[in-house]
Design an enzyme around this catalytic site. Structure first.
Site, PDB file in Angstrom:
ATOM      1  N   SER A 143      61.238  32.052   1.159  1.00  0.00           N
ATOM      2  CA  SER A 143      62.636  31.632   1.231  1.00  0.00           C
ATOM      3  C   SER A 143      63.110  31.054  -0.094  1.00  0.00           C
ATOM      4  O   SER A 143      62.334  30.509  -0.887  1.00  0.00           O
ATOM      5  CB  SER A 143      62.814  30.590   2.329  1.00  0.00           C
ATOM      6  OG  SER A 143      62.444  31.126   3.574  1.00  0.00           O
TER       7      SER A 143
HETATM    8  N1  SAH Z   1      58.288  29.924   5.475  1.00  0.00           N
HETATM    9  C1  SAH Z   1      58.264  30.988   4.535  1.00  0.00           C
HETATM   10  C2  SAH Z   1      59.284  32.045   4.835  1.00  0.00           C
HETATM   11  C3  SAH Z   1      58.651  33.226   5.399  1.00  0.00           C
HETATM   12  S1  SAH Z   1      59.768  34.519   5.854  1.00  0.00           S
HETATM   13  C4  SAH Z   1      58.386  30.424   3.126  1.00  0.00           C
HETATM   14  O1  SAH Z   1      57.771  29.448   2.849  1.00  0.00           O
HETATM   15  O2  SAH Z   1      59.051  30.966   2.287  1.00  0.00           O
HETATM   16  C5  SAH Z   1      59.746  34.378   7.596  1.00  0.00           C
HETATM   17  C6  SAH Z   1      58.461  34.689   8.274  1.00  0.00           C
HETATM   18  O3  SAH Z   1      58.694  34.592   9.671  1.00  0.00           O
HETATM   19  C7  SAH Z   1      57.902  36.081   8.050  1.00  0.00           C
HETATM   20  O4  SAH Z   1      56.633  35.986   7.488  1.00  0.00           O
HETATM   21  C8  SAH Z   1      57.843  36.688   9.447  1.00  0.00           C
HETATM   22  O5  SAH Z   1      56.718  37.504   9.673  1.00  0.00           O
HETATM   23  C9  SAH Z   1      57.780  35.448  10.297  1.00  0.00           C
HETATM   24  N2  SAH Z   1      58.164  35.618  11.703  1.00  0.00           N
HETATM   25  C10 SAH Z   1      59.173  36.342  12.238  1.00  0.00           C
HETATM   26  N3  SAH Z   1      59.157  36.242  13.579  1.00  0.00           N
HETATM   27  C11 SAH Z   1      58.115  35.404  13.902  1.00  0.00           C
HETATM   28  C12 SAH Z   1      57.565  34.908  15.118  1.00  0.00           C
HETATM   29  N4  SAH Z   1      58.067  35.246  16.310  1.00  0.00           N
HETATM   30  N5  SAH Z   1      56.496  34.089  15.058  1.00  0.00           N
HETATM   31  C13 SAH Z   1      55.950  33.739  13.867  1.00  0.00           C
HETATM   32  N6  SAH Z   1      56.404  34.182  12.678  1.00  0.00           N
HETATM   33  C14 SAH Z   1      57.485  35.010  12.694  1.00  0.00           C
END
Ligand code: SAH
Length: 323
Positions: free
Chosen positions: A170
């Site tokens: 993010s």
């Molecule tokens: N927190 C991260 C952002 C990751 S992007 C950072 O530090 O930048 C969002 C993530 O959410 C992705 O890896 C995606 O696979 C995950 N995601 C989407 N739906 C999800 C769910 N139901 N349970 C767990 N993770 C999920």
């Protein structure tokens, strides 16, 4: 949901020889280079001017990253010690150009990364994040260690970046903003236990670990869960627990949580997560499909939740199940 979890800290010996997982399916341009993706349309203009301003800094960081590795016998400096090193002077940005010492090509020299991280935090503050504890946490976490080496020189621009599997790390502003909102609780920002849905590369979990007692983070894509473990291991953070599973179900066995952050956008916030919020707790989540807004949901009673809509945002979708 799997109940698999990872425990930290892990031993240093299990860390130092480990190669970073390369990750598949990263977003690439026509020439095959990895691409940054913006997180809000509104920020595009701001980002292009920031990029121009940051160019010398990025070139400096890129130069530091390209520097030859230290000889094989050089001692390994634990990342924790790098984090607690004296802060770089305000004028350090010009020093970036001359910094060449680095432990490996992915872990930029502490001086170079501290200087660009300070600049990133200054921009986040300029965009409206005022919580000093959040800004300090952002300044302490080496974001470049959460992106692939080819993107490390872009790690401190205010953009989301590909981490593989069509997911992104993010944008720094939104990471800071969500944590700031979560901390504005009736306990003066005290957060004993928080939950993050969507670990991705582990960056936000690392930032959260500096403002909360215990951080639980769930990821549904196995290779990303593994990537987060690999990224977090050298930082030896003792209060993060990573889980592989469907975050839409939360972690009922660990609930209640004082704060919950969703890093992926659903059409609505899953009821299971609302139930796992402590009374007085705050959940921050992007909601929507193409048009997304950040929502704050506070649990005000056993059966009462208060919802407010904040700003526009853009996140990857929240999906059910695991892969
Ligand atoms: N927190 C991260 C952002 C990751 S992007 C950072 O530090 O930048 C969002 C993530 O959410 C992705 O890896 C995606 O696979 C995950 N995601 C989407 N739906 C999800 C769910 N139901 N349970 C767990 N993770 C999920």
């Amino acid at each position: 949901m799997s109940d698999k979890s990872s425990r930290f800290p892990l031993s240093l010996s299990s860390v130092v020889d480990k190669k970073k997982s390369s990750g598949g399916g990263r977003d690439r341009d026509v020439a095959g280079r990895p691409q940054a993706t913006t997180q809000t349309a509104a920020k595009n203009a701001a980002q292009s001017s920031q990029r121009a301003a940051l160019k010398p800094v990025q070139q400096g960081l890129a130069q530091a990253l390209r520097a030859p590795p230290v000889p094989p016998r050089a001692p390994v400096v634990p990342a924790q010690r790098l984090l607690s090193a004296a802060p770089a002077p305000r004028t350090a940005i010009k020093n970036v150009m001359t910094v060449t010492q680095t432990n490996d090509s992915h872990h930029a020299s502490p001086l170079a990364s501290e200087a660009v991280r300070k600049a990133m935090v200054a921009r986040v503050a300029k965009q409206g994040v005022a919580d000093a504890k959040v800004l300090a946490a952002m300044e302490a976490v080496p974001r470049h260690m959460f992106v692939e080496p080819g993107l490390a020189s872009q790690a401190y621009i205010d953009a989301s970046l590909p981490i593989g599997h069509h997911q992104t790390i993010s944008q720094p502003y939104i990471v800071a903003r969500m944590i700031e909102i979560m901390r504005q609780n009736r306990h003066g920002g005290r957060l004993d236990r928080v939950l993050e849905i969507g670990t991705g590369c582990g960056y936000q979990a690392a930032v959260l670990s500096r403002v909360a007692g215990e951080v639980y983070s769930i990821e549904r894509i196995k290779p990303l869960h593994e990537l987060a473990k690999t990224n977090l291991r050298p930082l030896r953070i003792a209060n993060i627990r990573l889980h592989y599973g469907d975050g839409m179900l939360g972690l009922p066995q660990v609930a209640p949580f004082d704060g919950i952050i969703l890093a992926a956008a659903g059409l609505e916030v899953p009821q299971a997560l609302l139930e796992q919020l402590a009374i007085g707790g705050r959940l921050v989540a992007p909601v929507g499909e193409r048009q997304q807004v950040l929502e704050l949901i506070e649990r005000v009673g056993q059966r009462d939740w208060r919802r407010s809509t904040l700003e526009q945002c853009h996140f990857v979708p929240l999906r059910p199940g695991t892969v």
